[in-house]
Motif scaffolding. Sequence first.
Motif, PDB file in Angstrom:
ATOM      1  N   UNK A  70       5.462   5.378   0.619  1.00  0.00           N
ATOM      2  CA  UNK A  70       6.607   6.576   0.483  1.00  0.00           C
ATOM      3  C   UNK A  70       5.904   7.908   1.302  1.00  0.00           C
ATOM      4  N   UNK A  71       4.771   8.124   0.984  1.00  0.00           N
ATOM      5  CA  UNK A  71       3.828   9.102   1.735  1.00  0.00           C
ATOM      6  C   UNK A  71       3.851   8.884   2.906  1.00  0.00           C
ATOM      7  N   UNK A  72       3.502   7.859   3.323  1.00  0.00           N
ATOM      8  CA  UNK A  72       3.029   7.539   4.801  1.00  0.00           C
ATOM      9  C   UNK A  72       4.514   7.386   5.488  1.00  0.00           C
ATOM     10  N   UNK A  73       5.628   6.949   4.997  1.00  0.00           N
ATOM     11  CA  UNK A  73       6.735   7.172   5.377  1.00  0.00           C
ATOM     12  C   UNK A  73       7.215   8.627   5.884  1.00  0.00           C
ATOM     13  N   UNK A  74       6.944   9.430   4.902  1.00  0.00           N
ATOM     14  CA  UNK A  74       7.517  11.098   5.024  1.00  0.00           C
ATOM     15  C   UNK A  74       6.560  11.414   6.479  1.00  0.00           C
ATOM     16  N   UNK A  75       5.508  10.826   6.608  1.00  0.00           N
ATOM     17  CA  UNK A  75       4.747  11.353   7.670  1.00  0.00           C
ATOM     18  C   UNK A  75       5.081  10.559   8.909  1.00  0.00           C
ATOM     19  N   UNK A  76       5.976   9.691   9.017  1.00  0.00           N
ATOM     20  CA  UNK A  76       6.288   8.843  10.097  1.00  0.00           C
ATOM     21  C   UNK A  76       5.425   7.641  10.299  1.00  0.00           C
ATOM     22  N   UNK A  77       4.697   7.141   9.557  1.00  0.00           N
ATOM     23  CA  UNK A  77       3.632   6.156   9.839  1.00  0.00           C
ATOM     24  C   UNK A  77       4.367   4.817   9.373  1.00  0.00           C
ATOM     25  N   UNK A  78       4.947   4.796   8.102  1.00  0.00           N
ATOM     26  CA  UNK A  78       5.441   3.738   7.497  1.00  0.00           C
ATOM     27  C   UNK A  78       6.953   3.304   7.884  1.00  0.00           C
ATOM     28  N   UNK A  79       7.144   2.097   8.095  1.00  0.00           N
ATOM     29  CA  UNK A  79       8.602   1.884   8.901  1.00  0.00           C
ATOM     30  C   UNK A  79       9.850   1.841   8.080  1.00  0.00           C
ATOM     31  N   UNK A  80       9.640   2.084   6.731  1.00  0.00           N
ATOM     32  CA  UNK A  80      11.035   2.173   6.155  1.00  0.00           C
ATOM     33  C   UNK A  80      10.544   2.815   4.838  1.00  0.00           C
ATOM     34  N   UNK A  81      11.892   2.914   3.919  1.00  0.00           N
ATOM     35  CA  UNK A  81      11.373   3.356   2.442  1.00  0.00           C
ATOM     36  C   UNK A  81      11.331   2.489   1.642  1.00  0.00           C
ATOM     37  N   UNK A  82      11.374   0.885   1.997  1.00  0.00           N
ATOM     38  CA  UNK A  82      11.149   0.069   1.046  1.00  0.00           C
ATOM     39  C   UNK A  82       9.676  -0.430   1.240  1.00  0.00           C
ATOM     40  N   UNK A  83       9.046  -0.676   0.082  1.00  0.00           N
ATOM     41  CA  UNK A  83       7.657  -0.981   0.068  1.00  0.00           C
ATOM     42  C   UNK A  83       7.551  -2.072  -0.969  1.00  0.00           C
ATOM     43  N   UNK A  84       6.579  -2.964  -0.739  1.00  0.00           N
ATOM     44  CA  UNK A  84       6.341  -4.069  -1.624  1.00  0.00           C
ATOM     45  C   UNK A  84       5.288  -3.903  -2.723  1.00  0.00           C
ATOM     46  N   UNK A  85       4.895  -2.757  -2.709  1.00  0.00           N
ATOM     47  CA  UNK A  85       3.841  -2.156  -3.690  1.00  0.00           C
ATOM     48  C   UNK A  85       2.477  -2.903  -3.677  1.00  0.00           C
ATOM     49  N   UNK A  86       2.014  -2.975  -2.524  1.00  0.00           N
ATOM     50  CA  UNK A  86       0.760  -3.521  -2.182  1.00  0.00           C
ATOM     51  C   UNK A  86       0.197  -3.198  -0.998  1.00  0.00           C
ATOM     52  N   UNK A  87      -1.195  -3.477  -0.617  1.00  0.00           N
ATOM     53  CA  UNK A  87      -1.839  -3.193   0.529  1.00  0.00           C
ATOM     54  C   UNK A  87      -1.543  -4.183   1.396  1.00  0.00           C
ATOM     55  N   UNK A  88      -0.285  -4.521   1.838  1.00  0.00           N
ATOM     56  CA  UNK A  88      -0.024  -5.688   2.492  1.00  0.00           C
ATOM     57  C   UNK A  88       0.196  -5.054   4.019  1.00  0.00           C
ATOM     58  N   UNK A  89       0.559  -5.896   4.939  1.00  0.00           N
ATOM     59  CA  UNK A  89       0.461  -5.678   6.614  1.00  0.00           C
ATOM     60  C   UNK A  89       1.073  -4.371   6.926  1.00  0.00           C
TER      61      UNK A  89
END
Length: 130
Positions: A70-89
């Motif tokens: 979520x923090x990375x999403x807010x910064x524009x680095x993560x592709x969506x608001x949905x996360x799998x809750x792991x250090x996945x790809x």
Amino acid sequence: MVVSAPAQAAQNWPLHPGCAGVPKTSTQYDGIPGPIFNKRMQCFASLAGAGYYGSIDGNMTKAQWNGVAQQLYKGGYYPSTISFGSDDFSTVLALQKWAQANGQYVGGPLDGRWGPNTYRGVAWCLNQIF
């Protein structure tokens, strides 16, 4: 390489109070993660506001990985608001992009996989945010 710009990924919430005593991680230099690296990652997750509020103990949980995403999403680095809750790809790729944007991920591909370059770059960013 030292970059003068801060390693931010949209800080909206206060840092977890347990983060005050967490030292800088040496992972920035040796590329080897350990408990301090994980504690700093937990602190980063706490900035998301919807992440982790428990102890800062170095044991990453699903809720903490969601906070990181979520923090990375807010910064524009993560592709969506949905996360799998792991250090996945997707999470590791977003961390690589965050490190790259701060001039700290060099010499390797953006491949969504942990390695010494990824750990060093992410650790540098974590060491800068608090």
